[in-house]
Design an enzyme around this catalytic site. Structure first.
Site, mmCIF file in Angstrom:
data_model
loop_
_atom_site.group_PDB
_atom_site.id
_atom_site.type_symbol
_atom_site.label_atom_id
_atom_site.label_comp_id
_atom_site.label_asym_id
_atom_site.label_seq_id
_atom_site.Cartn_x
_atom_site.Cartn_y
_atom_site.Cartn_z
ATOM 1 C CE LYS A 11 0.159 1.967 3.507
ATOM 2 N NZ LYS A 11 0.461 2.789 4.866
ATOM 3 C CB ALA A 101 0.174 -1.831 4.645
ATOM 4 N N GLY A 102 2.919 -4.047 4.653
ATOM 5 C CA GLY A 102 3.530 -5.373 4.405
ATOM 6 C C GLY A 102 2.667 -6.464 5.245
ATOM 7 N N GLY A 103 2.948 -6.425 6.604
ATOM 8 C CA GLY A 103 2.220 -7.249 7.477
ATOM 9 C C GLY A 103 0.714 -7.204 7.457
ATOM 10 C CB SER A 104 -1.730 -4.212 7.098
ATOM 11 O OG SER A 104 -1.214 -3.798 8.385
ATOM 12 C CG ASP A 137 -2.163 0.467 7.411
ATOM 13 O OD1 ASP A 137 -3.004 1.717 7.393
ATOM 14 O OD2 ASP A 137 -0.964 0.814 7.414
#
Ligand code: C5P
Length: 287
Positions: A11, A101-104, A137
């Site tokens: 994102k 927002a990689g983890g999200s 996120d």
């Protein structure tokens, strides 16, 4: 069906404002968010044994309850009132502590994938409700369409996409922890009573379809507090501009920077220059 794979897209925030502190301790934000084609691959696999197991292509990331993808699976099975029986595989391409927002995105991809795997057929609205308990996120990442995002991140109004362009994502060696970034903003802005309205101008620019108008109205409130402590961000922004970026801006609470380019070859030249400096740099497209 025993296996489902979903893309978890990074994102970016075309604008990001913080406009107040809420009673629940979170901050009110106003942001134009959209996803790009750089993505992690998230696979969920049915298992015979009860439980959630997770493997990740990056050995430095947690594989237990601290991983948002794990949390998402736990929250999903709790919602459908079933014992979890799943193995999650994450192939990471999105850098962490980047504001991308990689983890999200992984967590939201787990929700979508489990929705298919279990045949639960929950609506996006229900998946977003489950996402609220996982992270702000994650709510946006459930559908990942270009949106004006407000509240603490739970109010999602779809908006116009970016006009045709190429995106360059880049990140230096340092990362930013989001809670600390918010605390520093509080020191600078107090109750944020002077803030608000700027993000709406960026939203109008998105509807104009003009990359120049979008670039002029884009901003990120976190730049003021993160950039002074991280010289790599200015360096990356300058390199992007030197190579013809219409806009170069930090994403989320940092430390990743994105550049928007009319010409893909300019983006590739900037990518090469940034990689030569030892930075992460990936060319992608907006979604
Ligand atoms: O929602 P999430 O767990 O991802 O947020 C991480 C942290 O970022 C929160 O604990 C809070 O400190 C901060 N945050 C906030 N307001 C938001 C989103 C995040 O204060 N709207």
């Amino acid at each position: 069906m025993n296996t489902v794979t979903e893309k978890a897209c990074a994102k970016i925030n075309i604008c990001l404002d913080v406009t107040g502190i809420r009673e629940d301790g979170y901050h009110s934000i106003e942001s134009v968010m959209l996803c790009v084609t750089l993505a992690d691959d998230v696979t969920v696999e049915k298992t015979d044994d009860i439980g959630i197991t997770l493997e990740c292509s990056r050995s430095d990331l947690p594989t237990g309850e601290k991983n948002l993808a794990y949390k998402a699976a736990a929250a999903f099975y709790e919602y459908i009132e079933e014992n979890p029986r799943v193995h999650i595989k994450l192939i990471k391409n999105i850098p962490d502590q980047a504001g991308l927002a990689g983890g999200s995105a992984d967590a939201a991809a787990v929700l979508r994938a489990l929705n298919t795997l279990t045949g639960a057929c929950l609506s996006d609205e229900t998946l977003r409700k489950i996402a609220e308990g996982i992270g702000s996120d994650v709510i946006f990442c459930v559908s990942s369409d270009p949106s004006f995002v407000s509240g603490r991140g739970e109010i999602i109004d779809y908006c116009a996409p970016l006009p045709e362009c190429t995106v360059l994502l880049a990140k230096g060696n340092s990362g930013v922890k989001t809670p600390g970034a918010y605390r520093s903003l509080d020191v600078m802005y107090g109750d944020y009573s002077e803030r608000g309205g700027l993000a709406k101008k960026c939203l109008d620019a998105m509807y104009s379809g003009s990359l120049d108008a979008i670039s002029e109205s884009a901003f990120n409130i976190f730049e003021e507090i993160v950039i002074p402590n991280d010289p790599e961000i200015s360096l990356i922004k300058d390199e992007m501009k030197r190579n013809g970026a219409s806009l170069s801006l930090m994403s989320g609470s940092g430390s990743a920077v994105f550049g928007l380019y009319r010409s893909e070859s300019d983006a590739r030249l900037a990518q090469k220059a940034l990689r030569e400096k030892g930075f992460f740099a990936e060319v992608c497209k907006p979604l």
